[in-house]
Design a protein around this motif. Sequence first.
Motif, PDB file in Angstrom:
ATOM      1  N   ARG A  10      -5.186   8.627 -11.193  1.00  0.00           N
ATOM      2  CA  ARG A  10      -4.598   7.863 -12.229  1.00  0.00           C
ATOM      3  C   ARG A  10      -3.560   6.661 -11.722  1.00  0.00           C
ATOM      4  N   LEU A  11      -3.195   6.965 -10.621  1.00  0.00           N
ATOM      5  CA  LEU A  11      -2.132   5.896  -9.892  1.00  0.00           C
ATOM      6  C   LEU A  11      -2.848   4.920  -9.199  1.00  0.00           C
ATOM      7  N   SER A  12      -3.988   4.756  -9.201  1.00  0.00           N
ATOM      8  CA  SER A  12      -4.935   3.850  -8.388  1.00  0.00           C
ATOM      9  C   SER A  12      -4.889   2.576  -9.121  1.00  0.00           C
TER      10      SER A  12
ATOM     11  N   ALA B 284      -9.438   9.171  -1.856  1.00  0.00           N
ATOM     12  CA  ALA B 284      -8.737   8.478  -0.786  1.00  0.00           C
ATOM     13  C   ALA B 284      -9.102   7.134  -0.610  1.00  0.00           C
ATOM     14  N   GLN B 285     -10.296   6.781  -1.011  1.00  0.00           N
ATOM     15  CA  GLN B 285     -10.613   5.389  -0.785  1.00  0.00           C
ATOM     16  C   GLN B 285     -10.364   4.417  -1.950  1.00  0.00           C
ATOM     17  N   LEU B 286      -9.895   5.005  -2.722  1.00  0.00           N
ATOM     18  CA  LEU B 286      -9.209   4.019  -4.026  1.00  0.00           C
ATOM     19  C   LEU B 286      -8.112   3.299  -3.612  1.00  0.00           C
ATOM     20  N   HIS B 287      -7.687   2.055  -4.077  1.00  0.00           N
ATOM     21  CA  HIS B 287      -6.608   1.079  -3.727  1.00  0.00           C
ATOM     22  C   HIS B 287      -5.415   1.601  -4.404  1.00  0.00           C
ATOM     23  N   TYR B 288      -4.416   2.198  -3.818  1.00  0.00           N
ATOM     24  CA  TYR B 288      -2.976   2.505  -4.434  1.00  0.00           C
ATOM     25  C   TYR B 288      -1.988   1.583  -4.048  1.00  0.00           C
ATOM     26  N   CYS B 289      -1.689   0.669  -4.860  1.00  0.00           N
ATOM     27  CA  CYS B 289      -0.993  -0.483  -4.788  1.00  0.00           C
ATOM     28  C   CYS B 289       0.513  -0.468  -5.680  1.00  0.00           C
ATOM     29  N   GLY B 290       0.548   0.549  -6.640  1.00  0.00           N
ATOM     30  CA  GLY B 290       1.664   0.414  -7.411  1.00  0.00           C
ATOM     31  C   GLY B 290       2.348   1.875  -7.332  1.00  0.00           C
ATOM     32  N   LYS B 291       2.552   2.483  -8.554  1.00  0.00           N
ATOM     33  CA  LYS B 291       3.239   3.414  -8.713  1.00  0.00           C
ATOM     34  C   LYS B 291       2.549   4.892  -7.834  1.00  0.00           C
ATOM     35  N   ASN B 292       3.586   5.404  -7.126  1.00  0.00           N
ATOM     36  CA  ASN B 292       3.320   6.655  -6.304  1.00  0.00           C
ATOM     37  C   ASN B 292       3.874   7.715  -6.706  1.00  0.00           C
ATOM     38  N   VAL B 293       4.103   7.963  -7.993  1.00  0.00           N
ATOM     39  CA  VAL B 293       4.842   9.214  -8.633  1.00  0.00           C
ATOM     40  C   VAL B 293       3.705  10.103  -9.258  1.00  0.00           C
ATOM     41  N   ILE B 294       3.416  11.172  -8.772  1.00  0.00           N
ATOM     42  CA  ILE B 294       2.634  12.156  -9.228  1.00  0.00           C
ATOM     43  C   ILE B 294       3.233  13.055 -10.404  1.00  0.00           C
TER      44      ILE B 294
ATOM     45  N   ALA C  77      -3.458  17.197  -7.626  1.00  0.00           N
ATOM     46  CA  ALA C  77      -4.657  17.231  -8.420  1.00  0.00           C
ATOM     47  C   ALA C  77      -5.500  16.005  -8.548  1.00  0.00           C
ATOM     48  N   ASN C  78      -6.732  16.032  -8.475  1.00  0.00           N
ATOM     49  CA  ASN C  78      -7.584  14.735  -8.245  1.00  0.00           C
ATOM     50  C   ASN C  78      -7.090  14.001  -9.554  1.00  0.00           C
ATOM     51  N   LEU C  79      -7.334  14.294 -10.850  1.00  0.00           N
ATOM     52  CA  LEU C  79      -7.056  13.218 -12.070  1.00  0.00           C
ATOM     53  C   LEU C  79      -5.511  12.980 -11.643  1.00  0.00           C
ATOM     54  N   SER C  80      -4.687  13.487 -11.561  1.00  0.00           N
ATOM     55  CA  SER C  80      -3.261  13.023 -11.441  1.00  0.00           C
ATOM     56  C   SER C  80      -3.170  12.160 -10.243  1.00  0.00           C
TER      57      SER C  80
ATOM     58  N   PRO D 158       0.781  -1.099  -0.023  1.00  0.00           N
ATOM     59  CA  PRO D 158       0.020  -0.124  -0.205  1.00  0.00           C
ATOM     60  C   PRO D 158       0.753   1.297  -0.019  1.00  0.00           C
ATOM     61  N   VAL D 159       0.563   2.275  -0.660  1.00  0.00           N
ATOM     62  CA  VAL D 159       1.301   3.609  -0.674  1.00  0.00           C
ATOM     63  C   VAL D 159       0.974   4.128   0.559  1.00  0.00           C
ATOM     64  N   SER D 160       1.990   5.007   1.051  1.00  0.00           N
ATOM     65  CA  SER D 160       1.716   5.704   2.380  1.00  0.00           C
ATOM     66  C   SER D 160       2.149   7.197   1.948  1.00  0.00           C
ATOM     67  N   GLU D 161       2.812   7.432   0.706  1.00  0.00           N
ATOM     68  CA  GLU D 161       3.047   8.712   0.323  1.00  0.00           C
ATOM     69  C   GLU D 161       3.478   8.782  -0.904  1.00  0.00           C
ATOM     70  N   PHE D 162       3.379  10.089  -1.403  1.00  0.00           N
ATOM     71  CA  PHE D 162       3.468  10.059  -3.018  1.00  0.00           C
ATOM     72  C   PHE D 162       4.886  10.894  -3.401  1.00  0.00           C
TER      73      PHE D 162
END
Length: 314
Positions: free
Chosen positions: A189-191, A167-177, A183-186, A11-15
């Motif tokens: 797209r990582l989820s 915030a409720q989306l599952h972020y399990c991969g890339k964490n580079v914005i 921004a919401n869309l940026s 899980p992603v803890s920071e971006f």
Amino acid sequence: MTSPSNYSTAPVSEFLLICFPNYQSWQHWLSLPLSLLFLLAMGANTTLLITIWLEASLHEPMYYLLSLLSLLDIVLCLTVIPKVLAIFWFDLRSISFSACFLQMFIMNSFLPMESCTFMVMAYDRYVAICHPLRYPSIITDQFVAKASVFIVIRNALLLSPVPILTAQLHYCGKNVIENCICANLSVSRLSCDNFTLNRIYQFVVVWTLLGSDFILIFLSYTFILRAVLRFKDEGAAAKALSTCGSHFILILFFSTILLVVVLTNVARKSVPMDIPILLNVLHHLIPPALNPIVYGFRTKELKQGCQKLLRWGL
């Protein structure tokens, strides 16, 4: 630090915020004009707030609305620009999960708050010019208080689902914005999940709110223009046209940049990604720098109050 790998399942803890991926060598040069604009925005809005607070003759509804606009500008600037400058100067790209979504909430709710404030201020000018005898009974301190509560509650309630859904989306991969801001869309797209609902909700709600505000603003200035053209006193007509014209141009500038930001984000494949990123940053900086100058310091009473404040400081 969380790995930016696309294949991580943790899980992603920071971006990580990557400003201008194609032109990172420009960041130090760009930081200078951004810093000057930031100082101008903070200095002008803070001066306006202190002047209105200290000068008893400025304790009137119109100046209370200007104070609200300045407060919104200050919050937006402080939410976005210090982090952008920290990236440019010190390469501090990381942002925590909670800080990212807090920034997203403030940006998504405070920008519509500004457009709503513009709408109330346009109504204030409409009543002042078209119904001057009724102005003291319509635009009262109680009216400003109710309008301020409406501005905050309407936009905070309707826009809070945007960062909540993201915030409720599952972020399990890339964490580079690939943006300077969250921004919401940026971020979405990582989820690893489908974020169509999030995107549709933001598009419908934001454009409904902004569209209704700008329609009412346009109608107010249309009625003002019709009333001004009937004035027999050419001096009064010229003064009203100059004031309202500058207000309308600033609002048009605010909405045009916003529209360009949206269109360039939609057409990401045909537009270099650095352009919408730069426009997004400027949209949180140029209007706050111009608002107190165009709306505030052009008025005689506020200009005199500012001069008195400067004399006290000296």
